[in-house]
Design a protein around this motif. Structure first.
Motif, mmCIF file in Angstrom:
data_model
loop_
_atom_site.group_PDB
_atom_site.id
_atom_site.type_symbol
_atom_site.label_atom_id
_atom_site.label_comp_id
_atom_site.label_asym_id
_atom_site.label_seq_id
_atom_site.Cartn_x
_atom_site.Cartn_y
_atom_site.Cartn_z
ATOM 1 N N ALA A 1 0.821 -1.214 0.000
ATOM 2 C CA ALA A 1 0.000 0.000 0.000
ATOM 3 C C ALA A 1 0.856 1.266 0.000
ATOM 4 O O ALA A 1 0.361 2.353 -0.283
ATOM 5 N N ASP A 2 2.151 1.145 0.296
ATOM 6 C CA ASP A 2 3.066 2.283 0.351
ATOM 7 C C ASP A 2 3.457 2.695 -1.066
ATOM 8 O O ASP A 2 4.061 1.910 -1.793
ATOM 9 N N PRO A 3 3.141 3.927 -1.492
ATOM 10 C CA PRO A 3 3.460 4.347 -2.861
ATOM 11 C C PRO A 3 4.958 4.387 -3.156
ATOM 12 O O PRO A 3 5.361 4.366 -4.308
ATOM 13 N N ARG A 4 5.817 4.442 -2.149
ATOM 14 C CA ARG A 4 7.265 4.463 -2.366
ATOM 15 C C ARG A 4 7.848 3.078 -2.578
ATOM 16 O O ARG A 4 8.997 2.938 -2.961
ATOM 17 N N SER A 5 7.077 2.046 -2.334
ATOM 18 C CA SER A 5 7.549 0.675 -2.459
ATOM 19 C C SER A 5 7.610 0.249 -3.926
ATOM 20 O O SER A 5 6.754 0.622 -4.719
ATOM 21 N N ALA B 1 -0.486 1.066 -8.512
ATOM 22 C CA ALA B 1 -1.598 1.990 -8.317
ATOM 23 C C ALA B 1 -2.888 1.494 -8.965
ATOM 24 O O ALA B 1 -3.974 1.722 -8.435
ATOM 25 N N ALA B 2 -2.792 0.808 -10.093
ATOM 26 C CA ALA B 2 -3.989 0.329 -10.788
ATOM 27 C C ALA B 2 -4.775 -0.660 -9.940
ATOM 28 O O ALA B 2 -6.003 -0.726 -10.028
ATOM 29 N N ALA B 3 -4.097 -1.417 -9.097
ATOM 30 C CA ALA B 3 -4.790 -2.383 -8.236
ATOM 31 C C ALA B 3 -5.604 -1.670 -7.160
ATOM 32 O O ALA B 3 -6.639 -2.190 -6.723
ATOM 33 N N PHE B 4 -5.176 -0.490 -6.746
ATOM 34 C CA PHE B 4 -5.872 0.221 -5.680
ATOM 35 C C PHE B 4 -7.003 1.102 -6.192
ATOM 36 O O PHE B 4 -7.665 1.783 -5.402
ATOM 37 N N GLU B 5 -7.252 1.107 -7.492
ATOM 38 C CA GLU B 5 -8.415 1.817 -8.016
ATOM 39 C C GLU B 5 -9.699 1.058 -7.689
ATOM 40 O O GLU B 5 -10.790 1.591 -7.814
ATOM 41 N N HIS B 6 -9.578 -0.186 -7.266
ATOM 42 C CA HIS B 6 -10.697 -1.037 -6.862
ATOM 43 C C HIS B 6 -10.434 -1.489 -5.432
ATOM 44 O O HIS B 6 -9.298 -1.477 -4.972
ATOM 45 N N ASP B 7 -11.483 -1.880 -4.724
ATOM 46 C CA ASP B 7 -11.321 -2.360 -3.360
ATOM 47 C C ASP B 7 -10.666 -3.736 -3.366
ATOM 48 O O ASP B 7 -11.152 -4.656 -4.013
ATOM 49 N N VAL B 8 -9.562 -3.865 -2.618
ATOM 50 C CA VAL B 8 -8.835 -5.124 -2.517
ATOM 51 C C VAL B 8 -9.101 -5.709 -1.136
ATOM 52 O O VAL B 8 -9.012 -5.004 -0.131
ATOM 53 N N GLY B 9 -9.440 -6.975 -1.091
ATOM 54 C CA GLY B 9 -9.660 -7.660 0.180
ATOM 55 C C GLY B 9 -8.580 -8.703 0.408
ATOM 56 O O GLY B 9 -8.062 -9.291 -0.536
ATOM 57 N N VAL C 1 -4.258 -4.540 6.438
ATOM 58 C CA VAL C 1 -3.039 -5.050 5.811
ATOM 59 C C VAL C 1 -2.349 -3.939 5.019
ATOM 60 O O VAL C 1 -2.972 -3.260 4.209
ATOM 61 N N GLN C 2 -1.049 -3.744 5.275
ATOM 62 C CA GLN C 2 -0.254 -2.756 4.556
ATOM 63 C C GLN C 2 0.479 -3.364 3.366
ATOM 64 O O GLN C 2 0.728 -2.694 2.383
ATOM 65 N N GLU C 3 0.842 -4.659 3.485
ATOM 66 C CA GLU C 3 1.593 -5.336 2.432
ATOM 67 C C GLU C 3 1.343 -6.830 2.567
ATOM 68 O O GLU C 3 1.113 -7.319 3.674
ATOM 69 N N TYR C 4 1.380 -7.548 1.439
ATOM 70 C CA TYR C 4 1.203 -8.994 1.506
ATOM 71 C C TYR C 4 2.050 -9.680 0.453
ATOM 72 O O TYR C 4 2.464 -9.063 -0.534
ATOM 73 N N CYS C 5 2.318 -10.970 0.678
ATOM 74 C CA CYS C 5 2.970 -11.826 -0.307
ATOM 75 C C CYS C 5 2.297 -13.188 -0.217
ATOM 76 O O CYS C 5 2.373 -13.856 0.822
ATOM 77 N N ILE C 6 1.626 -13.595 -1.286
ATOM 78 C CA ILE C 6 0.867 -14.841 -1.278
ATOM 79 C C ILE C 6 1.795 -16.049 -1.314
ATOM 80 O O ILE C 6 1.620 -16.995 -0.557
ATOM 81 N N SER C 7 2.821 -16.021 -2.177
ATOM 82 C CA SER C 7 3.687 -17.191 -2.341
ATOM 83 C C SER C 7 4.516 -17.476 -1.089
ATOM 84 O O SER C 7 4.774 -18.630 -0.767
ATOM 85 N N GLU C 8 4.930 -16.438 -0.367
ATOM 86 C CA GLU C 8 5.706 -16.636 0.853
ATOM 87 C C GLU C 8 4.816 -16.772 2.080
ATOM 88 O O GLU C 8 5.287 -17.149 3.151
#
Length: 82
Positions: A16-20, A25-33, A44-51
């Motif tokens: 969610a951090d724009p500096r990361s 940004a395109a993913a945050f134009e819609h609500d992410v759950g 949640v500020q950040e996630y990694c599905i594979s890890e």
């Protein structure tokens, strides 16, 4: 009639951090759950599905630059559009 907007595929790692470098940004134009260990999380500020981890803020604590302090939680992670 307006055209329906297409949603980009959710990436494996998103922040969610724009500096990361993992911020899309395109993913945050819609609500992410995020579902973590079979429960939906709203902080949640950040996630990694594979890890299999998420980063969530620790209360109201901030670092010296004013960014929220986060803690990494490990478990099963899945992301979806609401």
């Amino acid at each position: 009639m307006p055209e329906p907007t297409t949603r980009p595929d959710l990436p494996d790692h998103l922040s969610a951090d724009p500096r990361s470098p993992h911020h899309i940004a395109a993913a945050f134009e819609h609500d992410v759950g995020i579902v973590f260990n079979d429960k939906e999380r709203f902080d949640v500020q950040e996630y990694c599905i594979s890890e299999g981890w998420i980063k969530v803020p620790v209360g109201n604590k901030v670092d010296r630059k004013g960014n929220p302090l986060t803690i990494k939680l490990k478990g099963s992670v899945s992301a979806f559009y609401k």
